[in-house]
Write a protein that holds these residues in place. Structure first.
Motif, short mmCIF file in Angstrom:
data_model
loop_
_atom_site.label_atom_id
_atom_site.label_comp_id
_atom_site.label_asym_id
_atom_site.label_seq_id
_atom_site.Cartn_x
_atom_site.Cartn_y
_atom_site.Cartn_z
N ALA A 197 0.69 -1.33 -0.08
CA ALA A 197 0.03 0.05 0.13
C ALA A 197 1.08 1.18 -0.04
O ALA A 197 0.52 2.14 -0.84
CB ALA A 197 -0.99 -0.04 1.20
N ALA A 198 2.05 1.24 0.68
CA ALA A 198 2.77 2.36 0.94
C ALA A 198 3.53 2.68 -0.65
O ALA A 198 3.75 3.85 -0.94
CB ALA A 198 3.91 2.23 2.10
N TYR A 199 3.71 1.55 -1.13
CA TYR A 199 4.39 1.79 -2.62
C TYR A 199 3.35 2.22 -3.69
O TYR A 199 3.48 2.95 -4.48
CB TYR A 199 5.26 0.53 -3.13
N MET A 200 2.19 1.66 -3.52
CA MET A 200 1.18 1.90 -4.51
C MET A 200 0.61 3.40 -4.10
O MET A 200 0.31 4.08 -5.04
CB MET A 200 0.16 0.88 -4.16
N ALA A 201 0.73 3.88 -2.92
CA ALA A 201 0.41 5.18 -2.46
C ALA A 201 1.35 6.20 -3.28
O ALA A 201 0.77 7.28 -3.66
CB ALA A 201 0.75 5.53 -1.04
N GLU A 202 2.77 5.91 -3.55
CA GLU A 202 3.55 6.85 -4.30
C GLU A 202 3.29 6.90 -5.52
O GLU A 202 3.33 7.57 -6.54
CB GLU A 202 5.14 6.32 -3.96
N ALA A 203 2.76 5.76 -6.15
CA ALA A 203 2.46 5.64 -7.56
C ALA A 203 1.23 6.47 -7.77
O ALA A 203 1.16 7.38 -8.90
CB ALA A 203 2.13 4.14 -8.01
N VAL A 204 0.26 6.46 -7.03
CA VAL A 204 -0.91 7.19 -7.11
C VAL A 204 -0.61 8.45 -6.83
O VAL A 204 -1.12 9.48 -7.85
CB VAL A 204 -2.13 6.59 -6.02
N ARG A 205 0.11 9.04 -5.96
CA ARG A 205 0.64 10.35 -5.81
C ARG A 205 1.34 10.88 -6.98
O ARG A 205 0.75 12.18 -7.64
CB ARG A 205 1.46 10.59 -4.54
N GLY A 206 1.87 9.88 -7.66
CA GLY A 206 2.36 10.69 -8.99
C GLY A 206 1.19 11.02 -10.04
O GLY A 206 1.39 12.19 -10.68
N GLY A 207 0.40 10.07 -9.97
CA GLY A 207 -0.79 10.43 -10.89
C GLY A 207 -1.57 11.42 -10.33
O GLY A 207 -1.80 12.26 -11.34
N LEU A 208 -1.76 11.88 -9.15
CA LEU A 208 -2.59 12.90 -8.63
C LEU A 208 -1.71 14.19 -8.99
O LEU A 208 -2.43 15.20 -9.71
CB LEU A 208 -2.58 12.95 -7.26
#
Lengths: 379, 355
Positions: free
Chosen positions: B231-242
């Motif tokens: 989840a922590a790594y996916m959060a960073e991927a999603v943050r890039g998307g945001l």
């Protein structure tokens, strides 16, 4: 970018949400701590950090500092941390070399160079690191025994007991390690600064050269001589012996991370507008000057943040040492010390603190550097 | 916009001669690589295929000089499904199908929000089929294993980690300091920690944090840790998307009268997830590779099964074959996924906006 005002104001709803979340977080942590304490008491298990003072009572196969089984668990932590840092530092240097070569080769004009680099990158990135490590270990332990060692010249020998390299004998190995670790950090910061900062070039070059000379001078003072490995009855003596666990760990970390670095290098070089190189050539700069003065500084700005994150991954991945039995921090402190004392929360907690602290420090450094770079970036 | 048509090319032989004349050093290097390849490739082929042994019950069946794949073929059932009861292997196949069917909607070109809910349901269903869930004969997780377990952990953990990762990413971009602080602290601590230490913690420390009387089996504990980790790594991927969603989109949505939640759900998130998809797939590839680590806490995934095999006296000394096989299996999956992710990146890039 919207800048938050100095004194942010919140609606009543927002204040309530925050209060509830804070309370929930505190409650969860408190509940976990209370449960753990109750469980520890019920099982009659010790807690606290007194065990750090107690003698460890076990051997460690490799240490940069003097270590004896009567030394404390705190000393074990230090030995393990230095082993982790040294294997990570060596891995970072080797992986960068391999990665830069492969990354440049992937943009080469030659089809063969591109093909070879692509095969390497796709194998390195698409197979699990633990498996790569096990394969390297299997290959190294399948090397011939010392009496039939694979030799390169009369200086380098590979046997199933490890790699024997010529080495420099030094006054104090631990201080040399500290020095090399420090020099790596300061050196890479200086190189980044020299390549990308603006200002008087001559002044910068002077500082850079001075730092290199000073570093070599300090290193030179510590060196006592050169030692070559030579055969004895059952194996080798002298020189530097890299044990199979360490050798396979280094090989795997280098091979794996090199593949990722190659992609970063390729992306970084591709991010520089082709016109920049053409313009530099038109101004009469040599190809080498073009790369050094025009292309590389711009590529580095793009490459530095993901490179540091790969370096941090390598540091964290060095904990796979457990798999092959190299005595890194996780293996000796999070493994043997844990088993001896039974204090899992404390030992694993300290191991995590070490990794998180190193990670946060390095990523903070690169973030502040890249923020400064962004101010100058050309849009 | 279609890419410009490539220039007509000269025949390969002509180009090679030209290259030789222009850049003799490059040509020499290329020749060296080719010679090396010509030297290594036949030997490798001989070892892996021509001189290899494919079947056998002990090491005695292996021929000298070639690879001995018998270590894998003689245990194919364990390699695929661990020590799951022999008569119930159909359940493993069914669970794998349910898992893949649950993931499939997430991979469609236009992912509906519904898939975020049906996918976790599919994971739970797969768990039920495997475990028994009171309907089928019970098969505790201790019996699970083999490559199925790598798939189950990789897919299952990612599916549960995705919503959590989205929430963490939104929390990290929040303007509320408490929300932001908690999310940043969680993400940074997890991302700074090696997975292997977290797995040790799941194996050794986690039982101390659960109340007396409540016990979770080892696989569940490991799953929870892996979900939090991913989840922590996916959060960073999603943050890039945001970060990739232009500010004008939010302003336009607000100007049209959408409230903050509708703006988020109907305008920002669809675009952010679209931008983040390649990074999310790459993160999944990383996690899938990392599932081979689970054997260090004694869960018998494909690595664990084969590690047991090579310590068996009948098969000693076949480490290289066992691990090369695992590497090849993962290579096929990960290489395929990474190609697909790269093509996705090209197709999903928002027109008129350079990444």
């Amino acid at each position: 970018m919207r800048r938050p005002s100095k004194r942010a104001s919140f609606t009543k709803g927002e204040l309530i949400i925050q209060a509830v979340m804070l309370a929930a977080a505190v409650l969860v942590i408190w509940a976990l701590a209370a449960t753990a304490l109750a469980n520890l008491r019920a099982r009659g298990m010790a807690s606290g950090f007194e065990f750090l003072e107690r003698p460890a009572g076990f051997q460690i196969a490799q240490s940069w500092i003097a270590y004896d089984p009567v030394d404390s668990h705190a000393r074990v932590f230090l030995v393990g941390a230095l082993n982790t840092l040294s294997v990570a530092a060596a891995g970072i240097v080797l992986a960068t070399v391999i990665g830069v070569v492969a990354g440049v080769a992937r943009r080469a004009r030659s089809l063969v160079a591109r093909g070879a680099a692509s095969v390497y990158v796709e194998v390195a990135r698409n197979t699990p690191l633990p498996i790569q490590l096990l394969v390297w270990y299997a290959l190294i332990t399948a090397a011939p025994p010392p009496r039939a060692a694979l030799a390169l010249g009369d200086a380098i020998f590979l046997t199933n007991r490890g790699l024997h390299l010529p080495s420099l004998t030094t006054a104090a190995p631990a201080w040399v390690l500290f020095f090399i670790l420090g020099a790596l950090g300061v050196g890479s910061a200086l190189v980044l600064w020299a390549l990308t900062a603006r200002g008087a070039t001559r002044h910068r070059r002077f500082v850079l050269k001075g730092a290199v000379v000073l570093g070599l001078a300090i290193l030179g003072l510590a060196i006592r001589g050169v030692s070559l490995p030579h055969r004895t009855g059952f194996g080798f003596e002298g020189g530097l012996e890299v044990s199979p666990p360490l050798l396979s760990l280094l090989a795997a970390l280098t091979f794996y991370t090199g593949g990722y670095i190659a992609e970063i290098v390729r992306g970084g070089l591709a991010s520089v507008d082709r016109g920049q190189g053409e313009a530099a050539a038109a101004l009469g700069l040599s190809p080498l000057q073009t790369v050094r003065l025009v292309t590389l500084p711009q590529a580095l700005r793009v490459m530095a943040p993901p490179m540091v994150s790969q370096y941090l991954n390598l540091l964290k991945n060095s904990s796979l040492a457990v798999v092959v039995g190299y005595p890194d921090l996780v293996a000796v402190f999070g493994g043997t010390s844990l088993n001896q004392t039974g204090q899992a929360i404390e030992t694993l907690g300290l191991v995590l603190v070490f990794f998180v602290a190193v990670s946060l420090t390095l990523s903070w450094a690169v973030n502040s550097w890249s923020r400064r770079q962004q101010r100058w970036s050309v849009r | 916009m279609s890419p410009p048509r490539p220039r007509p090319r000269q025949p390969l032989a002509q180009r090679m001669i030209d290259a030789l004349r222009r850049r003799p050093l490059d040509a020499a290097a290329a020749l060296a690589v080719l010679i090396m390849a010509a030297w290594i490739a036949p030997g490798l082929m001989r070892w892996a295929i021509i001189d290899a042994t494919w079947t056998g019950e002990t090491k005695a069946a292996c021929t000298e000089g070639g690879a001995c794949w018998a270590i894998v073929t003689s245990r194919w059932r364990q390699v695929l499904a661990g020590f799951y009861p022999k008569d119930h292997l159909w359940r493993v196949a069914a669970a794998a199908l349910v898992l893949l069917a649950g993931v499939a909607p997430l991979l469609r070109r236009r992912t509906s929000g519904l898939a975020l809910a049906t996918a976790p349901a599919a994971v739970l269903l797969a768990y039920g089929v495997m475990e028994g869930a009171g309907v089928l004969p019970r098969a505790p997780t201790d019996y699970w294993g083999g490559f199925f377990l790598n798939l189950f952990i990789g897919l299952g953990a990612s599916i549960f980690a995705l919503p959590l990762g989205i929430a963490l990413a939104l929390g990290r971009t929040s303007r509320l300091p408490v929300v932001k602080g908690l999310c940043v602290a969680f993400i940074e601590v997890i991302r700074g920690s090696p997975l292997i230490v977290l797995l040790f913690a799941a194996a050794v420390v986690a039982p101390l944090f659960t109340p007396a009387g409540m016990t979770l089996d080892k696989l569940t504990r490991a799953m929870i840790v892996i979900i939090l980790f991913e989840a922590a790594y996916m959060a960073e991927a999603v943050r890039g998307g945001l970060a990739g969603v232009p500010a004008g989109q939010v302003e336009a949505a607000r100007a049209l009268g959408l409230d903050r939640w509708r703006t988020l759900v109907f305008v920002v998130l669809p675009q952010a997830l679209r931008i983040a998809t390649p990074a999310l797939v790459n993160s999944f590839i990383g996690l899938f590779k990392d599932t081979t680590l689970i054997y260090v806490i004694g869960v018998l995934d494909i690595t664990g099964v084969l590690r047991n095999a090579v310590t068996d006296f009948a098969w000693q000394g076949l480490e290289t074959e066992a691990y090369v096989f695992v590497a090849a299996v993962f290579w096929v999956f990960c290489f395929g996924l990474s190609r697909w992710s790269a093509s996705l990146e090209r197709r999903l890039s928002i027109p008129g906006k350079s990444a």
